[in-house]
Design a protein around this motif. Structure first.
Motif, PDB file in Angstrom:
ATOM      1  N   PHE A 208     -40.102  34.183 -14.635  1.00  0.00           N
ATOM      2  CA  PHE A 208     -40.302  32.871 -14.579  1.00  0.00           C
ATOM      3  C   PHE A 208     -41.324  32.716 -15.307  1.00  0.00           C
ATOM      4  CE2 PHE A 208     -42.926  35.408 -11.417  1.00  0.00           C
ATOM      5  CZ  PHE A 208     -43.163  34.911 -11.097  1.00  0.00           C
ATOM      6  N   HIS A 222     -48.690  27.206  -8.760  1.00  0.00           N
ATOM      7  CA  HIS A 222     -47.567  26.831 -10.159  1.00  0.00           C
ATOM      8  C   HIS A 222     -48.589  26.853 -11.147  1.00  0.00           C
ATOM      9  CE1 HIS A 222     -43.749  27.073  -7.239  1.00  0.00           C
ATOM     10  NE2 HIS A 222     -44.601  28.181  -7.300  1.00  0.00           N
ATOM     11  N   ASP A 239     -49.538  35.705 -11.420  1.00  0.00           N
ATOM     12  CA  ASP A 239     -48.889  35.998 -10.954  1.00  0.00           C
ATOM     13  C   ASP A 239     -47.796  36.067 -11.230  1.00  0.00           C
ATOM     14  OD1 ASP A 239     -46.406  35.615  -9.521  1.00  0.00           O
ATOM     15  OD2 ASP A 239     -47.174  33.453  -7.608  1.00  0.00           O
ATOM     16  N   ASP A 250     -41.597  40.452  -9.476  1.00  0.00           N
ATOM     17  CA  ASP A 250     -42.655  39.130  -9.044  1.00  0.00           C
ATOM     18  C   ASP A 250     -44.062  39.534  -8.457  1.00  0.00           C
ATOM     19  OD1 ASP A 250     -43.718  36.196  -8.264  1.00  0.00           O
ATOM     20  OD2 ASP A 250     -42.195  36.091  -7.160  1.00  0.00           O
ATOM     21  N   HIS A 333     -40.755  35.261   0.024  1.00  0.00           N
ATOM     22  CA  HIS A 333     -39.126  34.950   0.312  1.00  0.00           C
ATOM     23  C   HIS A 333     -38.584  35.892  -0.886  1.00  0.00           C
ATOM     24  CE1 HIS A 333     -40.348  35.105  -4.747  1.00  0.00           C
ATOM     25  NE2 HIS A 333     -41.515  34.370  -4.273  1.00  0.00           N
ATOM     26  N   HIS A 340     -36.187  33.593  -6.279  1.00  0.00           N
ATOM     27  CA  HIS A 340     -36.281  33.150  -5.322  1.00  0.00           C
ATOM     28  C   HIS A 340     -34.887  32.258  -4.166  1.00  0.00           C
ATOM     29  CE1 HIS A 340     -40.457  30.543  -5.189  1.00  0.00           C
ATOM     30  NE2 HIS A 340     -40.449  31.504  -5.893  1.00  0.00           N
ATOM     31  N   GLU A 373     -46.594  37.827  -0.044  1.00  0.00           N
ATOM     32  CA  GLU A 373     -47.513  37.293  -0.979  1.00  0.00           C
ATOM     33  C   GLU A 373     -48.758  36.201  -0.021  1.00  0.00           C
ATOM     34  OE1 GLU A 373     -46.186  34.281  -4.026  1.00  0.00           O
ATOM     35  OE2 GLU A 373     -44.159  35.178  -3.057  1.00  0.00           O
ATOM     36  N   GLU A 413     -48.982  39.996  -4.536  1.00  0.00           N
ATOM     37  CA  GLU A 413     -48.069  39.871  -3.563  1.00  0.00           C
ATOM     38  C   GLU A 413     -47.178  40.951  -4.621  1.00  0.00           C
ATOM     39  OE1 GLU A 413     -45.924  36.672  -6.130  1.00  0.00           O
ATOM     40  OE2 GLU A 413     -44.214  37.309  -4.708  1.00  0.00           O
TER      41      GLU A 413
END
Ligand code: GLY
Ligand code: MN
Ligand code: MN
Length: 451
Positions: A208, A222, A239, A250, A333, A340, A373, A413
């Motif tokens: 991501f 985000h 992140d 992640d 998640h 995700h 996280e 996280e």
């Protein structure tokens, strides 16, 4: 490696033994003119094939126990502009398929394969492209999509090895940022340290877009602008994660731009860290993920009470969701081919035992990889919302909370494998530390080097 994907196909065919399954993989998406967006294979297609090329299809015939991969026929023009693409014989070896054919043969092959079947399981892309070739009464994509999520949630040894490598390279890339970030740098320079460390280790795709957020930008969950200057006295929240053969990592680390946390930053960070470690300790098969989330809400609410931002009975602060003003996301998640990942709706559906909504409710199973996280944020849009201020006037100390605006956020996280006994942490904290003293050691050494 090929066994990995042929085993996935076998599992799927044993569960959908009464029908013919047809999946179309991803196609390149034009950005403009002759330029395409970077291609990344559809995750379900990748799970069943390992094939990273665009415009492929997959036919699974459980009665005849065969899988056929269809690849695009390459012409001279394509070879001139795009270069070499493996042909039929090579794909058979490369990807371990019994049969490989060109996509233009799909209608003929499908016509033959359909004999003896009354049920068909196309994915959405196959339905869009080949609906006319399939005698479908209703659109059955949901059943296939749900089963694929269910299967994908349980990671086998081969997948774990890929995730471990994605995690190791991601942890080293985080450490590089922690080692080299300094006041005066722009967020995108810190991002370049992370992204290029992943690419330089052979991982071409990030899972991501990297979130590199200094100071108040850490309160944007985000955040993607990544263009502000890093200032001494602020925190930097990173992140970010790379993927290896599609399997994601992640990881989030938050650390001071300068050498040390301020006393207030240290207090907030310690609350998040204790919550994260406690949630990791709680992870075990059979646990409802909703309980994990509520545990994190409870610990964060207690922590916010200890620094005078919340007041009242902790259970009430959780049930009224007052704590969500500072913690507006879930505890984690599932992680896999998508950052995700889903758990598979129908088999694993569980009731949410709490009175307030929780997004991820599933019974944890050995083989799940889940992120843990927790975070605390000071978000203007929440803390200055008149409706929330009225609703939570007796539980949130708004006058004190307002003084926190500008602080940003703290998130920590890690990626965890759920297994019998203690979970396996795929994020190596010796490489990218999360303890306050260790982070400060790294930052002190980093800034000594650069001064
Ligand atoms: N990086 C997005 C997330 O942590 O869920
Ligand atoms: Mn993340
Ligand atoms: Mn995450």
């Amino acid at each position: 490696m090929n066994n990995l994907y042929s085993n996935h196909r076998k599992s799927l065919m044993s569960r959908l033994s009464d029908g013919l399954t047809l999946l179309s993989g991803g196609a390149e998406v034009l950005r403009n003119g002759d330029v395409s967006h970077p291609f990344r294979q559809d995750s379900d297609f990748l799970y069943l094939s390992g094939v990273g090329e665009p415009n492929c299809h997959l036919l699974l015939d459980p009665k005849r126990r065969t899988s056929t991969l269809f690849i695009q026929r390459i012409d001279a023009h394509h070879k001139v502009w795009e270069g070499y693409v493996p042909g039929l014989a090579e794909c058979r070896k490369l990807y371990g398929f019994e049969r490989v054919a060109y996509s233009d043969e799909l209608p003929k092959r499908l016509k033959k394969a359909k004999k003896g079947y009354r049920k068909f399981y196309p994915n959405i892309a196959a339905l869009a492209k080949h609906a006319k070739l399939l005698p479908l009464k209703k659109k059955p994509c949901l059943e296939l999509a749900d089963l694929l999520q269910e299967l994908r949630a349980l990671k086998d040894e081969g997948e774990l090895a890929l995730m471990k490598k994605a995690g190791d390279i991601t942890a080293r890339a985080h450490r590089r940022v922690m080692d080299q970030a300094r006041p005066g740098m722009r967020e995108y320079e810190a991002q370049a340290l992370f992204d290029s460390a992943c690419l330089g280790s052979g991982l071409k795709h990030l899972a991501f877009p990297s979130i590199v957020a200094a100071g108040n930008n850490g309160a944007v969950l985000h955040y993607r602008k990544n263009d502000a200057v890093l200032k001494n006295g602020e925190l930097l929240l990173v992140d970010a994660g790379a993927e290896h053969n599609g399997y994601a990592a992640d990881i989030t680390r938050t650390f001071p731009v300068g050498r040390r946390f301020t006393p207030l930053q240290r207090d907030v960070y310690a609350i998040v860290l204790e919550t994260q470690k406690s949630c990791i300790e709680m992870l075990r098969p059979g646990l409802n993920s909703a309980e994990l989330h509520v545990h994190s809400m409870t610990m964060l609410a207690d922590g916010l009470k200890s620094i005078g931002l919340l007041t009242g009975d902790t259970t009430g602060l959780v049930e009224s969701e007052a704590v969500r003003l500072f913690y507006p996301h879930g505890i984690g998640h599932l992680l896999g081919l998508d950052v995700h990942d889903g758990a598979g709706g129908s088999k694993r559906k569980l009731e949410n035992p709490f009175k307030f909504p929780i997004r991820f409710v599933a019974k944890l199973e050995p083989g799940f990889v889940i992120t843990i996280e927790p975070g605390l944020y000071f978000i203007e849009a929440l803390l200055n919302d008149p409706k929330k201020r009225a609703k939570y006037k007796n539980s949130v100390r708004f006058s004190k909370a307002e003084k926190m605006l500008g602080f940003g956020g703290v998130r920590i996280e890690d990626d965890l494998l759920v297994r019998n006994g203690a979970p396996l942490n795929l994020t190596d904290s010796r490489v990218c530390p999360k303890e306050i003293a260790q982070i400060e050691d790294v930052r002190r050494a980093a800034l000594c080097r650069s001064s």
